[in-house]
Design a protein around this motif. Sequence first.
Motif, PDB file in Angstrom:
ATOM      1  N   LYS A   8      15.467  92.603  88.653  1.00 32.23           N
ATOM      2  CA  LYS A   8      16.680  91.802  88.535  1.00 32.23           C
ATOM      3  C   LYS A   8      16.517  90.735  87.461  1.00 32.23           C
ATOM      4  N   GLU A  12      18.717  90.442  84.044  1.00 29.65           N
ATOM      5  CA  GLU A  12      19.397  89.232  83.579  1.00 29.65           C
ATOM      6  C   GLU A  12      19.036  88.933  82.125  1.00 29.65           C
ATOM      7  N   THR A  13      17.765  89.132  81.779  1.00 27.99           N
ATOM      8  CA  THR A  13      17.346  88.945  80.388  1.00 27.99           C
ATOM      9  C   THR A  13      18.050  89.946  79.479  1.00 27.99           C
ATOM     10  N   ILE A  15      20.977  91.271  79.948  1.00 29.65           N
ATOM     11  CA  ILE A  15      22.383  90.873  79.809  1.00 29.65           C
ATOM     12  C   ILE A  15      22.524  89.763  78.764  1.00 29.65           C
ATOM     13  N   ALA A 108      26.852  92.434  84.601  1.00 29.82           N
ATOM     14  CA  ALA A 108      26.540  91.078  85.050  1.00 29.82           C
ATOM     15  C   ALA A 108      27.214  90.763  86.386  1.00 29.82           C
ATOM     16  N   ASP A 356      17.153  78.160  81.485  1.00 28.12           N
ATOM     17  CA  ASP A 356      18.391  78.296  82.239  1.00 28.12           C
ATOM     18  C   ASP A 356      19.199  77.006  82.120  1.00 28.12           C
TER      19      ASP A 356
END
Length: 749
Positions: A8, A12-13, A15, A108, A356
């Motif tokens: 996961k 995310e990376t 995306i 996403a 983030d």
Amino acid sequence: MSFDFEMKAALETFIVESRDLLRDMEDLLLSLEHSDDSVDAINAIFRAAHTIKGSSGLFGLDHVVRFTHVLESLLDKVRDGDIPISSQLVAVLLPCCDHLGLLIDRIAAGELGDAIDLAAAGAQLHLQLGQFLDQKPDGSTDHGRLAHHRHDEANPASRTEGEAVDAGNWYLSLRFGPDCLRNGMDPLSFIRYLSTLGDVVHLITLSNDLPEAEDMDPETCYLGFEVVLKSNATKEAIENVFEFVNEDSVIRIVPPNSKIDEYIEIINALPNDDELLGEILIKSGVLTKNELETCLQLQKQRKENLSPEDRASQLPIGEILVKEEMLQALVLTAALNKQQQVKDSKARERQSIRVDAERLDKLIDLVGELVIAGAGANLRASKTADIALLESTSEVMRLVEEVRDSALQLRMVPIGTTFSRFQRVVRDVSMELGKDIVLEISGGDTEVDKSVVEKIGDPLMHLVRNSMDHGIESSAIRLARGKPAQGILRLNAYHESGSIIIEVSDDGGGLNKDKILAKAVERGLVAPNTNLSDREIYALIFEPGFSTADQVSNLSGRGVGMDVVKRNVNALRGTIDIDSEMGVGATMRIRLPLTLAIIDGFLVGVGTSSFVVPLDHVIECLELPKDNQDLDYMDLRGEVLPFIRLRHLFDIEGDVPRRQNIVVVGYGNTKAGLVVDRLMGEFQTVIKPLGRLFNHVKGLGGSTILGSGEVALILSIPAMTQLYTAQEQRKHLTSSMSVIGNSKQVQEV
């Protein structure tokens, strides 16, 4: 499809990086129409599409792979010069970029499969791409090839990058590095992606130095695979599958119909059962039984300690050994190159790192609390008159200020990214309007707080569309006026006095101030015969519902939009003003603070209330002259300085002290004096929002907490001067209407 925690995080990376690549693709595609040298741009666009396709395959996102495969094939032909670059091509590629963005957005949102609505849109885009893929040099279409292309869309393995080879059995020996899982890579995802290039005929899973159960590390990868792939792909296409793990894994790829000694190299390097490997080689058709026996025999002879004479007398072994020496040299060179690549990669990692946004915001909040706590400690130390304690707290405040500046610097991003997005807007809107307009960008490296960048997009969109619709004329009108047929829209940014200035300029017809003033008088916004400056007249277009457009278009003319721009800019503690010249053009100038979190302020007092003036706006401080106690202006070294009395503006009760002070403030070309009771010095200010209850209060930019725990209001100098000007205009308008009313009564009598 479900992923574990590590996958996961990797998704995310993927995306985030895919969105970055798509933004780059769009910028590069827009530059193709205006660039003479497009080779680098095309290569970069191809690499971006290829990276998205490869990464999607790793996560089993087959629908993204299928769509990107056709796009990649088209870009490959553009790279080779088989398809020329044209506006029509760019007009097809841009929607493909948008479609990929929608696919990434769905991923996403947790939708990892192919949605029906997007699949239909993707199929339509494939049809448009197919027209370019199957177009002959004379412009006609080869329907037979087009039909073959339809088959390729459903079977992407039938078409590969570069020059394809006859379908055959490729042999792949894969040994993934021990940190493969820690890096967020799933070894099985590579096998899944291989299946998009052909058929996986045989697969054997092996272990790399598997330790005892009690010594196993669940995060360490011990897996290896022996794979036979039937495909007509090129070696480059197959190698690209493993580009993300090349550095710490051992990937051996043997093409179909290779010489026996290439298989010997693999067998010699494998510590596993030769008979098991031989079985898969025979079953897959890579080797015959006799060829395998020859391989094993040569392997056995190689392991014997043969003399140089014996080696030379056995020609096959001699040839193999010579090749081995060459291979070792190549391996050594590759190893050195790989070490250099690792060093370069680590150097790049040290230069930049993704953080983030929520973590960054949390850091800024904590720094803000640290500033408040430090101010409180410094205030208490000053009351003790302890010199050593005062020196300590002063040093702490100095360090806190450095931490504050460093933390705020982390949030600073170049505004060029926001500007670049308008390339697409200008292209699409100019086509819709039937105008020839080009966008020029300058000052893109000017940095501003990311929170400002996130909120300035909508106001800029309104201004850009308004300039294109109302400002820049059509080509025919421009030519008739002696202008170039192509209109120019400019976006510019620069720093000035602790603020960032963003300009939206055009070389159009400019604003008609007589028409604006007449419309304002008609609506009762301005009294007849009122003497207003040009800038004050131009500011009237920001009134709600104000419009001078003769016709309503899809873009503007309804009187909405410009008032929203002003409201949004004011919410950012900024201002907007206009410079214009009839027939030459207009410039919309937005002035914003560099940050919305922490500022240096100047603390003043009026009665029992405290106010903070942003230090960037403070010019000087002086005592209010005795002969100016009842006036609203003074002579400041030959210049008329109007007063804003905070006591009257905010209706503060209490006795007026005998000695009052003036804080001279300014922004842009505007200067005014704030009349206050006390000057309390500089103050690090953490900006806190006022909340909905105080949204109607004008002239304030927020609040802050003093070291004593009291609350002070932060003044917005631009908003305050505008408020004061508006109040004076209303007084003048009321007075003028009263005079007109009295005149009518006299005439009636």
